[in-house]
Design an enzyme around this catalytic site. Sequence first.
Site, PDB file in Angstrom:
ATOM      1  CG  ASN A  13      43.365  26.414 -38.256  1.00 46.84           C
ATOM      2  OD1 ASN A  13      43.741  27.200 -37.394  1.00 46.84           O
ATOM      3  ND2 ASN A  13      43.866  25.216 -38.377  1.00 46.84           N
ATOM      4  CD  GLN A  46      46.242  23.490 -35.195  1.00 45.37           C
ATOM      5  OE1 GLN A  46      45.257  24.060 -35.715  1.00 45.37           O
ATOM      6  NE2 GLN A  46      47.420  23.445 -35.791  1.00 45.37           N
ATOM      7  CB  CYS A  75      45.213  27.170 -31.389  1.00 47.42           C
ATOM      8  SG  CYS A  75      44.357  26.889 -32.960  1.00 47.42           S
ATOM      9  N   GLY A  76      44.823  30.597 -32.237  1.00 50.34           N
ATOM     10  CA  GLY A  76      43.874  31.706 -32.332  1.00 50.34           C
ATOM     11  C   GLY A  76      42.553  31.293 -32.958  1.00 50.34           C
ATOM     12  CG  ASN A  77      42.036  30.435 -37.144  1.00 53.85           C
ATOM     13  OD1 ASN A  77      41.573  31.578 -37.195  1.00 53.85           O
ATOM     14  ND2 ASN A  77      42.925  30.009 -38.020  1.00 53.85           N
ATOM     15  CG  HIS A 172      53.673  32.994 -35.440  1.00 53.80           C
ATOM     16  ND1 HIS A 172      52.889  32.277 -36.301  1.00 53.80           N
ATOM     17  CD2 HIS A 172      53.098  32.868 -34.212  1.00 53.80           C
ATOM     18  CE1 HIS A 172      51.868  31.757 -35.632  1.00 53.80           C
ATOM     19  NE2 HIS A 172      51.974  32.091 -34.365  1.00 53.80           N
ATOM     20  CG  ASN A 203      53.367  28.207 -36.068  1.00 55.35           C
ATOM     21  OD1 ASN A 203      52.779  27.192 -36.394  1.00 55.35           O
ATOM     22  ND2 ASN A 203      53.575  28.547 -34.795  1.00 55.35           N
ATOM     23  NE  ARG A 222      55.150  25.023 -32.638  1.00 49.90           N
ATOM     24  CZ  ARG A 222      55.317  25.536 -31.411  1.00 49.90           C
ATOM     25  NH1 ARG A 222      56.528  25.586 -30.871  1.00 49.90           N
ATOM     26  NH2 ARG A 222      54.283  26.035 -30.751  1.00 49.90           N
ATOM     27  N   GLY A 231      45.288  31.725 -37.016  1.00 49.85           N
ATOM     28  CA  GLY A 231      44.895  32.900 -36.228  1.00 49.85           C
ATOM     29  C   GLY A 231      46.083  33.601 -35.610  1.00 49.85           C
ATOM     30  CB  THR A 232      48.835  32.505 -33.333  1.00 48.88           C
ATOM     31  OG1 THR A 232      49.063  31.270 -34.023  1.00 48.88           O
ATOM     32  CG2 THR A 232      48.040  32.275 -32.062  1.00 48.88           C
TER      33      THR A 232
HETATM   34  N1  LIG Z   1      50.623  25.208 -35.293  1.00 54.08           N
HETATM   35  C1  LIG Z   1      50.614  26.180 -34.184  1.00 54.08           C
HETATM   36  C2  LIG Z   1      49.375  25.953 -33.278  1.00 54.08           C
HETATM   37  C3  LIG Z   1      48.059  26.283 -33.990  1.00 54.08           C
HETATM   38  C4  LIG Z   1      47.983  27.730 -34.406  1.00 54.08           C
HETATM   39  C5  LIG Z   1      46.922  28.090 -35.443  1.00 54.08           C
HETATM   40  N2  LIG Z   1      46.092  27.031 -35.933  1.00 54.08           N
HETATM   41  C6  LIG Z   1      46.107  29.315 -35.011  1.00 54.08           C
HETATM   42  O1  LIG Z   1      44.945  29.460 -35.429  1.00 54.08           O
HETATM   43  O2  LIG Z   1      46.686  30.147 -34.260  1.00 54.08           O
HETATM   44  C7  LIG Z   1      51.901  26.011 -33.368  1.00 54.08           C
HETATM   45  O3  LIG Z   1      52.486  24.918 -33.384  1.00 54.08           O
HETATM   46  O4  LIG Z   1      52.291  26.989 -32.704  1.00 54.08           O
END
Ligand SMILES: N[C@H](CCC[C@H](N)C(=O)O)C(=O)O
Length: 287
Positions: A13, A46, A75-77, A172, A203, A222, A231-232
């Site tokens: 990611n 991101q 964003c967890g990652n 999510h 997501n 998303r 990650g999330t």
């Molecule tokens: N697309 C996600 C944000 C990035 C989450 C993802 N890259 C992670 O590692 O948590 C959103 O719109 O909520």
Amino acid sequence: MKLKFTKMHGAGNDFVVIDAIHQQIDFTPEQWRKLGDRRFGVGADQILLVERPTQPGCDFRYRIFNADGGEVEQCGNGSRAFVKFVAEKGLSQARSITVETKAGVIAPRLEDDGSITVDMGAPVLEPARVPFDADDLQGQPEGRDTLWPLVLELGGAREQVLVSAVSMGNPHAVQVVDDVDQAPVELTGPLIEHHTRFPNRVNAGFMQIVNRHHIKLRVYERGAGETLACGTGSCAAVVAGIRRGLLDSPVRVDARGGQLSIAWEGEGQSVYLTGPAVTVFEGEIEI
Ligand SMILES: N[C@H](CCC[C@H](N)C(=O)O)C(=O)O
């Protein structure tokens, strides 16, 4: 302006990470989209901003923009890339930091083996706070509000999928599939992302249960499309699986871009995300 950035990824990611403490950043959504564009810009899922904190007791503020230019809560990652970035740039000498986000305070920690563990805070499970519009939906097949029917319009046909709705600060919708490699991620991912029952979009997670401590996961994110890891999304999938009695903590998560580990001891407790963060290259771009 000439912008300095660092390209990083967490299990595939990928991110553009920007020191917004020593650079004045005030971009438009179009400029964020350009930075994230894989042909006209740098390219990333991101863009992550490292800022001074506004909350007392926090070391930094962390802002996140999806490739579509929208600012999001978590964003967890990216939080693992964040703590590695501030260490490599000498912005912090601490191995564990507290970071202010739109979704609350998280705490990433650099481990001795080079991995990073993040206290992602507690999941939010009340539908209205995900947010997920469940007002007219009947009782759940398994009780405890663990599964919700979602009707998808596929061409002329209507298909119902059963999803768990979980927020890690960001929303999510997680479903269990028999085989992630056969899951219709590209077809139904966008339909779920934009489903009217998710007023802030969502997501879309597709989880295959390997055993009670191991899943495979794909996420149509998303504002970014399918990513190689989320990650999330991994946190949300494990929370959903534990609540449904399908998983036991800790859980290994095999994403297409690498392996993460999630631990959660139950309602009201923090979710802990462990995984890698890699610095790929440093760059400058006129934007
Ligand atoms: N697309 C996600 C944000 C990035 C989450 C993802 N890259 C992670 O590692 O948590 C959103 O719109 O909520």
